[in-house]
Design an enzyme around this catalytic site. Structure first.
Site, PDB file in Angstrom:
ATOM      1  N   CYS A 119       0.960  -1.131  -0.033  1.00  0.00           N
ATOM      2  CA  CYS A 119      -0.089   0.046  -0.173  1.00  0.00           C
ATOM      3  C   CYS A 119       0.835   1.123   0.000  1.00  0.00           C
ATOM      4  O   CYS A 119       1.346   1.475   0.961  1.00  0.00           O
ATOM      5  CB  CYS A 119      -1.108   0.077   1.143  1.00  0.00           C
ATOM      6  N   CYS A 121      -0.752   3.852   2.010  1.00  0.00           N
ATOM      7  CA  CYS A 121      -0.472   4.057   3.647  1.00  0.00           C
ATOM      8  C   CYS A 121       1.171   4.245   3.977  1.00  0.00           C
ATOM      9  O   CYS A 121       1.272   4.781   4.986  1.00  0.00           O
ATOM     10  CB  CYS A 121      -0.921   2.620   4.010  1.00  0.00           C
ATOM     11  N   ASP A 122       2.032   3.700   3.130  1.00  0.00           N
ATOM     12  CA  ASP A 122       3.252   3.703   3.508  1.00  0.00           C
ATOM     13  C   ASP A 122       4.470   4.730   3.026  1.00  0.00           C
ATOM     14  O   ASP A 122       5.491   4.863   3.412  1.00  0.00           O
ATOM     15  CB  ASP A 122       3.816   2.287   3.651  1.00  0.00           C
TER      16      ASP A 122
END
Ligand code: NAP
Length: 347
Positions: free
Chosen positions: A169, A172-173
């Site tokens: 992701c 997300c990261d």
């Protein structure tokens, strides 16, 4: 007393089903998923895959605009605070869209529980659903809208460096300090891969898109955007054979050619997998018919009926073909109408 309609899942299918069921006075109960480490690792947190993405350019009706005032007036304060800052350049973002859908379902009386359904008993009606901690409830109809989650390559070295440079992701990261100003690798050739690669160019010094063939699967508009991006280098006809690291962090990947015996290494601080999805059906314990890949099978064309009467399926969990936010929302609506008609016919 048994619930009339329980909806499991909180992506566009789940919320659209909830809006329709709530407006039909069926007082739906949505299990939106639990906030656990396991769900975080698997990418199965509440609000589904769209909540982990950036812009949703192809969900009709939400072009980019001055969204601040609208979001502040449409969402309850707690919901508004959950949104990451910034808006899309071309369209609404996934998290904005999901929070708006959730709010709209609540506005019509949908009840929401932030938990998973861990197992089901569909052998008799009303159906029995069991929550993570073992509590049970009964439901006259169930709409399964649990979606699908991102796949990983399945390499031992990949598992070793999960959350230490390996991710599925980018949104997300991608902004983590370990990735900033460093070269990064994205694996895959579909829309997700080019979207993640494009997004990561915001942080990375260079993004290598590793694809096992010589042609992208991604839609033309997204593929062209990636190919025009000077920070993205596409490495054709290669697979990741090993994730390399120093014991703590990813330091590179070893690539194997898919057309000859050659190998090469690429230095990178992170590897992002974007190689497709697996439907979230394990909790059904095989009680609903699925296809070979685990996607729930609709038993009648243009109906959301499953192999169990009174159980309906909507969204990506039953769709390995279209897999779009807008088609998920459409099938969520269909499932709520199917459940409503089923209840009317059986009561
Ligand atoms: P996808 O279209 O199934 O693409 C998966 C990619 O991963 C393919 O290129 C595939 O290679 C590759 N792959 C699969 N297994 C692999 C492995 N073991 N090793 C190396 N490569 C592997 O999945 P997706 O990109 O996640 O897209 C899913 C759906 O969501 C699509 O319908 C897509 O249009 C949609 N989507 C849309 C948007 C958007 O429009 N904004 C964004 C993201 C996703 P091959 O090509 O060789 O099979």
């Amino acid at each position: 007393m048994a619930e009339k309609v329980v909806i499991i899942g909180s992506g566009p299918a789940g919320w659209s089903a909830a809006i329709y069921a709530a407006r039909a006075n069926l007082s739906p109960l949505v299990f939106e998923g639990a906030i656990t480490n396991e769900n975080s690792q698997n990418g199965t947190l509440p609000l589904g895959q769209l909540n982990q993405t950036t812009e949703v350019e192809n969900y009709a009706g939400f072009p980019a605009g001055e969204l601040d005032q609208f979001l502040t007036s449409a969402l309850e304060e707690g919901e508004r605070m959950m949104l990451p800052p910034g808006h899309g350049k071309h369209a609404i973002t996934g998290p904005e869209l999901m929070h708006l859908m959730r709010q709209q379902a609540r506005n019509f009386g949908t009840r929401i529980i932030t938990d998973d359904i861990a197992s089901v008993d569909f052998s008799k009606r009303p159906f029995t659903l069991t929550r993570l901690e073992g509590e049970t409830l009964e439901a006259e109809t169930v709409i399964i809208a649990t979606g699908a989650r991102a796949n990983y390559l399945g390499l031992e070295s990949e598992a070793l460096y999960k959350n230490r440079g390996v991710s599925a992701c980018a949104v997300c990261d991608g902004a983590l300090p370990i990735f900033r100003g460093k070269p990064l690798v994205v694996v895959g050739g579909g829309d997700s891969a080019v979207e993640e690669a494009t997004y990561l160019t915001n942080f990375a010094s260079r993004v290598y898109l590793i694809h096992r063939r010589d042609k992208l699967r991604a839609s033309q508009i997204m593929a062209e955007r990636a190919m025009r991006n000077e920070k993205i280098e596409i490495v054709w006809n290669h697979e990741v054979a090993e994730v390399l690291g120093d014991g703590n962090q990813v330091t590179g990947v070893r690539l194997a050619s898919t057309v000859d015996d050659s190998e090469q290494s690429v230095d990178c601080a992170g590897m992002f997998c974007a190689i497709g999805h697996t439907p979230n059906t394990a909790f059904l314990g095989g009680q609903v018919k699925t296809n070979e890949a685990g996607y729930i099978t609709w038993t009648t064309p243009f109906r959301t009926y499953t192999s169990v009467e009174g159980v309906f399926a909507a969204g990506d969990v039953a769709d390995d073909y279209y897999r779009q936010a807008i088609t998920s929302a459409g099938t969520g609506c269909m499932a709520a109408l199917d459940a409503e008609r089923f209840l009317a016919a059986t009561h």
